[in-house]
Design a protein around this motif. Structure first.
Motif, PDB file in Angstrom:
ATOM      1  N   TYR A   1     -56.375 -32.189 -43.967  1.00 20.24           N
ATOM      2  CA  TYR A   1     -55.601 -33.334 -43.499  1.00 20.24           C
ATOM      3  C   TYR A   1     -54.183 -32.939 -43.114  1.00 20.24           C
ATOM      4  N   LYS A   2     -53.606 -32.037 -43.885  1.00 20.03           N
ATOM      5  CA  LYS A   2     -52.209 -31.651 -43.662  1.00 20.03           C
ATOM      6  C   LYS A   2     -52.181 -30.304 -42.935  1.00 20.03           C
ATOM      7  N   LEU A   3     -51.875 -30.353 -41.634  1.00 22.88           N
ATOM      8  CA  LEU A   3     -51.847 -29.153 -40.792  1.00 22.88           C
ATOM      9  C   LEU A   3     -50.542 -29.112 -40.005  1.00 22.88           C
ATOM     10  N   PRO A   4     -50.099 -27.897 -39.628  1.00 21.59           N
ATOM     11  CA  PRO A   4     -48.902 -27.817 -38.781  1.00 21.59           C
ATOM     12  C   PRO A   4     -49.205 -28.235 -37.340  1.00 21.59           C
ATOM     13  N   ILE A   5     -48.199 -28.644 -36.629  1.00 19.81           N
ATOM     14  CA  ILE A   5     -48.225 -29.020 -35.208  1.00 19.81           C
ATOM     15  C   ILE A   5     -49.017 -30.322 -34.992  1.00 19.81           C
ATOM     16  N   ILE A   6     -50.326 -30.257 -35.039  1.00 21.54           N
ATOM     17  CA  ILE A   6     -51.169 -31.446 -34.929  1.00 21.54           C
ATOM     18  C   ILE A   6     -51.891 -31.581 -36.269  1.00 21.54           C
ATOM     19  N   ASP A   7     -51.641 -32.664 -37.011  1.00 19.05           N
ATOM     20  CA  ASP A   7     -52.271 -32.778 -38.329  1.00 19.05           C
ATOM     21  C   ASP A   7     -53.706 -33.301 -38.219  1.00 19.05           C
TER      22      ASP A   7
ATOM     23  N   ILE B   1     -58.650 -28.271 -31.736  1.00 21.80           N
ATOM     24  CA  ILE B   1     -58.960 -29.063 -30.535  1.00 21.80           C
ATOM     25  C   ILE B   1     -59.391 -28.148 -29.394  1.00 21.80           C
ATOM     26  N   ASP B   2     -58.672 -27.038 -29.204  1.00 20.74           N
ATOM     27  CA  ASP B   2     -59.038 -26.079 -28.148  1.00 20.74           C
ATOM     28  C   ASP B   2     -60.460 -25.572 -28.350  1.00 20.74           C
TER      29      ASP B   2
ATOM     30  N   VAL C   1     -64.153 -24.498 -39.543  1.00 21.49           N
ATOM     31  CA  VAL C   1     -63.271 -24.703 -40.692  1.00 21.49           C
ATOM     32  C   VAL C   1     -61.831 -24.683 -40.180  1.00 21.49           C
ATOM     33  N   VAL C   2     -61.106 -25.783 -40.442  1.00 19.96           N
ATOM     34  CA  VAL C   2     -59.723 -25.911 -39.968  1.00 19.96           C
ATOM     35  C   VAL C   2     -58.811 -26.097 -41.177  1.00 19.96           C
ATOM     36  N   ASP C   3     -58.042 -25.057 -41.483  1.00 18.83           N
ATOM     37  CA  ASP C   3     -57.111 -25.120 -42.615  1.00 18.83           C
ATOM     38  C   ASP C   3     -55.995 -24.109 -42.365  1.00 18.83           C
ATOM     39  N   ASP C   4     -54.775 -24.483 -42.705  1.00 15.61           N
ATOM     40  CA  ASP C   4     -53.651 -23.568 -42.473  1.00 15.61           C
ATOM     41  C   ASP C   4     -53.499 -22.548 -43.603  1.00 15.61           C
ATOM     42  N   GLN C   5     -54.260 -22.689 -44.674  1.00 13.82           N
ATOM     43  CA  GLN C   5     -54.183 -21.730 -45.783  1.00 13.82           C
ATOM     44  C   GLN C   5     -55.252 -20.649 -45.616  1.00 13.82           C
ATOM     45  N   PRO C   6     -54.827 -19.398 -45.426  1.00 14.97           N
ATOM     46  CA  PRO C   6     -55.799 -18.309 -45.234  1.00 14.97           C
ATOM     47  C   PRO C   6     -56.805 -18.200 -46.387  1.00 14.97           C
TER      48      PRO C   6
ATOM     49  N   SER D   1     -66.818 -20.726 -37.711  1.00 18.83           N
ATOM     50  CA  SER D   1     -65.660 -20.415 -36.871  1.00 18.83           C
ATOM     51  C   SER D   1     -64.437 -20.954 -37.590  1.00 18.83           C
ATOM     52  N   LEU D   2     -63.277 -20.381 -37.265  1.00 18.91           N
ATOM     53  CA  LEU D   2     -62.053 -20.750 -37.976  1.00 18.91           C
ATOM     54  C   LEU D   2     -60.948 -21.186 -37.023  1.00 18.91           C
ATOM     55  N   ALA D   3     -60.109 -22.099 -37.530  1.00 21.90           N
ATOM     56  CA  ALA D   3     -58.879 -22.486 -36.837  1.00 21.90           C
ATOM     57  C   ALA D   3     -57.827 -22.724 -37.906  1.00 21.90           C
ATOM     58  N   SER D   4     -56.578 -22.332 -37.609  1.00 20.60           N
ATOM     59  CA  SER D   4     -55.522 -22.491 -38.611  1.00 20.60           C
ATOM     60  C   SER D   4     -54.570 -23.641 -38.284  1.00 20.60           C
ATOM     61  N   THR D   5     -54.716 -24.227 -37.097  1.00 15.45           N
ATOM     62  CA  THR D   5     -53.891 -25.381 -36.727  1.00 15.45           C
ATOM     63  C   THR D   5     -54.771 -26.444 -36.063  1.00 15.45           C
ATOM     64  N   GLY D   6     -54.242 -27.654 -36.008  1.00 12.39           N
ATOM     65  CA  GLY D   6     -54.968 -28.722 -35.322  1.00 12.39           C
ATOM     66  C   GLY D   6     -55.128 -28.441 -33.841  1.00 12.39           C
ATOM     67  N   LYS D   7     -54.096 -27.861 -33.233  1.00 13.03           N
ATOM     68  CA  LYS D   7     -54.167 -27.542 -31.805  1.00 13.03           C
ATOM     69  C   LYS D   7     -55.267 -26.522 -31.535  1.00 13.03           C
ATOM     70  N   GLU D   8     -55.324 -25.482 -32.365  1.00 13.91           N
ATOM     71  CA  GLU D   8     -56.373 -24.465 -32.213  1.00 13.91           C
ATOM     72  C   GLU D   8     -57.757 -25.103 -32.379  1.00 13.91           C
TER      73      GLU D   8
END
Length: 119
Positions: free
Chosen positions: A54-60, A39-40, A7-12, A30-37
Motif C-alpha cells: 500500500y505504501k510505495l514511493p512516487i505512485i502509492d 504500472i509499466d 510482487v510490488v514492494d519497495d522493501q528488497p 516478476s518484481l517491481a519496487s515502485t508503483g510506476k514500475e
C-alpha cells in the motif's frame, strides 16, 4: 503453465522473501519496487495476481489501484500494509482487491490466500 504473479514492494527483503516463497510454490514471479514500475509492467504484460504494497514511493498502492480500475484491468490483487485495518475502508469498494494482508504476515496463511485466489 505456471500462474504469473507481480510482487510490488519497495522493501528488497519483502520482494526477496515473496519471490522465494512463491517460486517454491510453482508460480512465475516478476518484481517491481515502485508503483510506476508496476504500472509499466502491467501495461506490457498480463498477470494472474498482483501482490501490492500500500505504501510505495512516487505512485502509492491506492493510486496503482485507481489507475488499474480506470484502465479496466481485470486483475486480482492482494494488498499488503502495516496499517491493514486503517486502509480497509479506503479500498473495500475496489473489486480487484481480494485480500488485505497485514504486515508482518504469516507465510502459511499468505500462501493459502494466493492459492485460494488463483484456483
Amino acid at each position: 503453465m505456471p500462474k504469473e504473479i507481480l510482487v510490488v514492494d519497495d522493501q528488497p527483503g519483502i520482494r526477496l522473501l515473496l519471490t522465494d516463497i512463491l517460486t517454491s510454490e510453482g508460480y512465475q514471479v516478476s518484481l517491481a519496487s515502485t508503483g510506476k514500475e508496476a504500472i509499466d509492467k502491467i501495461n506490457k504484460h498480463t498477470y494472474d495476481l498482483i501482490i501490492l504494497d500500500y505504501k510505495l514511493p512516487i505512485i502509492d498502492g491506492k493510486e496503482v489501484l485507481e489507475i488499474l480500475e480506470r484502465d479496466k484491468k481485470e486483475i486480482s490483487v492482494i494488498l499488503m500494509s502495516g496499517m491493514a485495518e486503517t486502509i480497509k475502508q479506503e479500498v473495500e469498494k475496489i473489486k480487484m482487491v481480494r485480500r488485505i494482508v497485514a504486515k508482518p504476515f504469516n507465510i502459511k496463511d499468505f500462501c493459502a490466500h494466493v492459492e485460494e485466489i488463483l484456483l
